[in-house]
Motif scaffolding. Structure first.
Motif, PDB file in Angstrom:
ATOM      1  N   ALA A  96       0.847  -1.210   0.000  1.00  0.00           N
ATOM      2  CA  ALA A  96       0.000   0.000   0.000  1.00  0.00           C
ATOM      3  C   ALA A  96       0.875   1.249   0.000  1.00  0.00           C
ATOM      4  N   VAL A  97       0.412   2.267  -0.720  1.00  0.00           N
ATOM      5  CA  VAL A  97       1.119   3.552  -0.732  1.00  0.00           C
ATOM      6  C   VAL A  97       0.247   4.561   0.009  1.00  0.00           C
ATOM      7  N   VAL A  98       0.795   5.082   1.112  1.00  0.00           N
ATOM      8  CA  VAL A  98      -0.010   5.963   1.969  1.00  0.00           C
ATOM      9  C   VAL A  98       0.412   7.409   1.769  1.00  0.00           C
ATOM     10  N   ASP A  99      -0.543   8.266   1.499  1.00  0.00           N
ATOM     11  CA  ASP A  99      -0.296   9.700   1.423  1.00  0.00           C
ATOM     12  C   ASP A  99      -0.883  10.319   2.688  1.00  0.00           C
ATOM     13  N   HIS A 100       0.014  10.615   3.654  1.00  0.00           N
ATOM     14  CA  HIS A 100      -0.452  11.107   4.950  1.00  0.00           C
ATOM     15  C   HIS A 100      -0.984  12.535   4.874  1.00  0.00           C
ATOM     16  N   GLU A 101      -0.540  13.273   3.849  1.00  0.00           N
ATOM     17  CA  GLU A 101      -1.015  14.659   3.703  1.00  0.00           C
ATOM     18  C   GLU A 101      -2.443  14.690   3.186  1.00  0.00           C
ATOM     19  N   GLU A 102      -2.649  13.933   2.123  1.00  0.00           N
ATOM     20  CA  GLU A 102      -3.954  13.955   1.443  1.00  0.00           C
ATOM     21  C   GLU A 102      -4.923  12.909   1.979  1.00  0.00           C
ATOM     22  N   TRP A 103      -4.416  12.063   2.885  1.00  0.00           N
ATOM     23  CA  TRP A 103      -5.251  10.984   3.446  1.00  0.00           C
ATOM     24  C   TRP A 103      -5.780  10.064   2.347  1.00  0.00           C
ATOM     25  N   LEU A 104      -4.840   9.603   1.533  1.00  0.00           N
ATOM     26  CA  LEU A 104      -5.183   8.692   0.452  1.00  0.00           C
ATOM     27  C   LEU A 104      -4.349   7.428   0.596  1.00  0.00           C
ATOM     28  N   VAL A 105      -4.924   6.313   0.212  1.00  0.00           N
ATOM     29  CA  VAL A 105      -4.148   5.078   0.156  1.00  0.00           C
ATOM     30  C   VAL A 105      -4.347   4.469  -1.225  1.00  0.00           C
ATOM     31  N   ASP A 106      -3.240   4.201  -1.905  1.00  0.00           N
ATOM     32  CA  ASP A 106      -3.298   3.477  -3.173  1.00  0.00           C
ATOM     33  C   ASP A 106      -2.982   2.018  -2.876  1.00  0.00           C
ATOM     34  N   TYR A 107      -3.862   1.165  -3.320  1.00  0.00           N
ATOM     35  CA  TYR A 107      -3.634  -0.259  -3.077  1.00  0.00           C
ATOM     36  C   TYR A 107      -4.378  -1.074  -4.125  1.00  0.00           C
ATOM     37  N   ASP A 108      -3.705  -2.043  -4.685  1.00  0.00           N
ATOM     38  CA  ASP A 108      -4.325  -2.973  -5.619  1.00  0.00           C
ATOM     39  C   ASP A 108      -5.139  -2.237  -6.698  1.00  0.00           C
TER      40      ASP A 108
END
Ligand code: ADP
Ligand code: F6P
Length: 547
Positions: free
Chosen positions: A264-276
């Motif tokens: 998973a790629v977590v963007d703590h600033e934008e509160w987004l998670v890229d996964y699968d």
């Protein structure tokens, strides 16, 4: 929110009426529509309407009655689903539920109005035992409320998790029966941690999946106690939108994803998670209550003295109040310890101050809940025998059903309301107390709901509600018995002008950020995502929200 035990002993809720009757439509007030785009499919464990057999009737022709939502989420969402003619999928836990459904387990509700489809999921006893009492309430509930030791008590819960998956699959299958590319699926709570991904696999790509997690999210250290944590995170990352009450839970979720889900790629600033190949956006919105209704109900109670007398409490006393589900997360033993300390330190308050504790049995049969009930009852008896006299008891404890209107009357009469959870996702009771704190006479129309009362809110710093109401409440750490007792003294000694100032400001917050505002904010976020997916229906990932 409603729960099974918030009902009359014979199984009725206060909103019960004979099947086919119509209830006054509280939403028919000319308000704007709910602003939900697309076709709405709500998924929740508890259902908005439950069909039961009339207790007196017997044989094949038993008459059927309907329980209606008593409050909270189910009652709040019902008008929205009605308005958009949506679909609601929930566990059919009423005895007569499947006597009224069609071949697809669907029934039109509300009876007589046929405004939307309720699709009931029929769960066997074994399924309920493992999915609801097992994994949901003996693994996820203690995990998210930071009681990891209680998970071990269940012993081997592999079977519970298998059932949890099976039930989540059954709900996902049901969603697939109704969903189109225009659909918005809105899932509620921790009973459906795996469902988002399962639903994602079953419905058109352009449909939007949103989920609100109504309870806290644990720290990564606690989350490590959940051996199926990775699967749970993968499940939840099937959502386009994942909502929490407060920022802290959203941040903890991101930390858990970062630590426990390698890809998973977590963007703590934008509160987004890229996964699968998908993106999940996190959003926080503290859930509110239907404040106007509580205000109105509290004003209709003519005689709060009579309410107290019904519990054997003298109307002369200074009244402390507690209203909770009998749950170990609510800090009831800690509250009793603070009350004992308070009476030790304040002999002059004996005979003058009474604490009324309304506790509603919940999830009975789970050992931790049984133990809690036993402990609370025995502590009340012990404290009462220590300080009580022939004509006064320091703590009046009841597990009796209290009708909503009477509950509002008690909130209104309370001089101090004590909310002391060890951890609570939000806590609606705190807001209900504030909305019900009305003064004498009808509402003047001045905002919000003048005249108002001057009860003091003692509020645990470990509740989601504290983030909204903490500035004007008296803050407590429920585990600090001396500090808790001292704050009770502070509340009771507070000058009337200060109490009124605080209550005014609490009411502004509760009326402004009410249930409707919460739903509006959810639907605004959903609408943004849904809009982007509708315009991106050409095979690209439809779940990436616009920035
Ligand atoms: P939780 O969801 O953990 O039970 P909340 O404080 O958020 O805690 O919500 C509890 C809900 O249950 C409130 O709406 C409260 O009014 C309701 N409730 C508690 N006891 C009763 C009761 N005896 N009768 C009706 N509603 C009750
Ligand atoms: O706060 C979480 C929650 O599931 C609520 O939605 C519900 O009202 C409450 O706990 C009671 O739980 P149950 O549905 O298990 O009776």
């Amino acid at each position: 929110m409603r729960n099974t035990e918030h009902r009359l002993p014979d199984g009725r809720s206060d909103g019960r009426r004979a099947d086919g009757g119509s209830r006054p439509d509280e939403t028919d007030d000319g308000d704007e529509g709910p602003g939900c785009p697309g076709s709405l499919i709500v998924v929740s464990n508890r259902q908005p309407y439950r069909h039961e057999y009339e207790s007196e009737s017997e044989g094949d022709d038993r008459s059927i009655v309907v329980d209606e939502p008593a409050g909270g989420l189910t009652a709040g969402l019902d008008p929205v689903v009605r308005e958009v003619n949506g679909t609601w999928i929930a566990w059919g836990d009423g005895e007569a539920d499947f006597a009224v459904t069609d071949a697809n387990d669907c029934v039109s509700v509300p009876p007589g109005e046929d405004a939307y489809t309720l699709h009931r999921i029929d769960l066997s006893e074994e399924a309920v035992d493992s999915y609801y009492y097992g994994f949901s309430n003996q693994v996820l509930w203690p995990l998210c409320h930071e009681f990891p030791d209680l998970i071990k008590e269940r012993g081997d819960w592999t079977n519970d998790f298998e059932w949890y998956r099976t039930v989540n699959e059954r709900f996902a299958d049901a969603v697939a029966e109704h969903a189109t590319a225009e659909s918005i699926v809105w899932i509620q709570d921790y009973h459906f941690g795996l469902a988002p991904r399962l639903i994602r696999e079953r419905i058109p790509k352009a449909a939007t999946i949103a989920h609100f997690w109504h309870i806290p999210w644990p720290t990564p250290e606690t989350f490590a106690e959940c051996p199926v944590g990775e699967e749970l995170l993968e499940g939840l990352l099937g959502n386009d939108l994942l909502g929490f009450h407060v920022d802290r839970y959203a941040r903890l979720f991101l930390e858990c994803v970062e630590q426990y889900l390698d890809d998973a790629v977590v963007d703590h600033e934008e509160w987004l998670v890229d996964y699968d190949e998908g993106t999940t956006r996190l959003a926080t919105a503290a859930m509110g209550i239907d404040a106007d209704t509580y205000d109105e109900s509290a004003r209709t109670v003519e005689d709060t003295d009579a309410l107290l007398e019904a519990f054997g409490v003298s109307p002369e006393v200074t009244l402390g109040l507690g209203v909770d589900r009998l749950d170990y997360s609510k800090g009831i033993p800690e509250r009793l310890a603070a009350l004992e300390r308070f009476f030790e330190r304040n002999p002059d308050r004996r005979g003058e101050f009474t604490f009324l504790q309304k506790a509603t049995p919940s999830r009975t049969g789970i050992p931790a809940y049984e133990r809690l009930g036993d402990l609370v009852r025995s502590e009340v008896t012990r404290i009462n025998s220590r300080f009580g006299t022939d004509d006064w008891q320091p703590i009046v404890y009841t597990e009796e059903y209290v009708a909503q209107e009477n509950l509002c009357g008690l909130y209104r009469r309370a001089d101090v309301m004590v909310i002391s959870p060890l951890l609570d996702g939000m806590n609606l009771v705190a807001q209900e107390f504030v909305a019900s704190s009305v003064g004498e006479g009808p509402a003047s129309g001045a905002a919000p709901g003048e005249p108002h009362g001057d009860g003091v809110l003692l509020l645990s710093e470990r509740t989601g509600a504290h983030e909204r109401l903490g500035d004007d409440a008296v803050t407590i750490d429920p585990t600090d018995t001396d500090g808790f007792a001292a704050q009770l003294e502070t509340a009771l000694a507070m000058p009337a002008s200060e109490r009124r100032r605080r209550m005014r400001s609490l009411r502004t917050e509760v009326f402004e950020a009410d249930l409707e505002a919460w739903m509006d904010s959810q639907f605004a976020s959903i609408r943004r995502l849904h809009g982007s997916s509708e315009s991106d229906d050409d095979g690209h990932d439809a779940r990436t929200p616009p920035v």
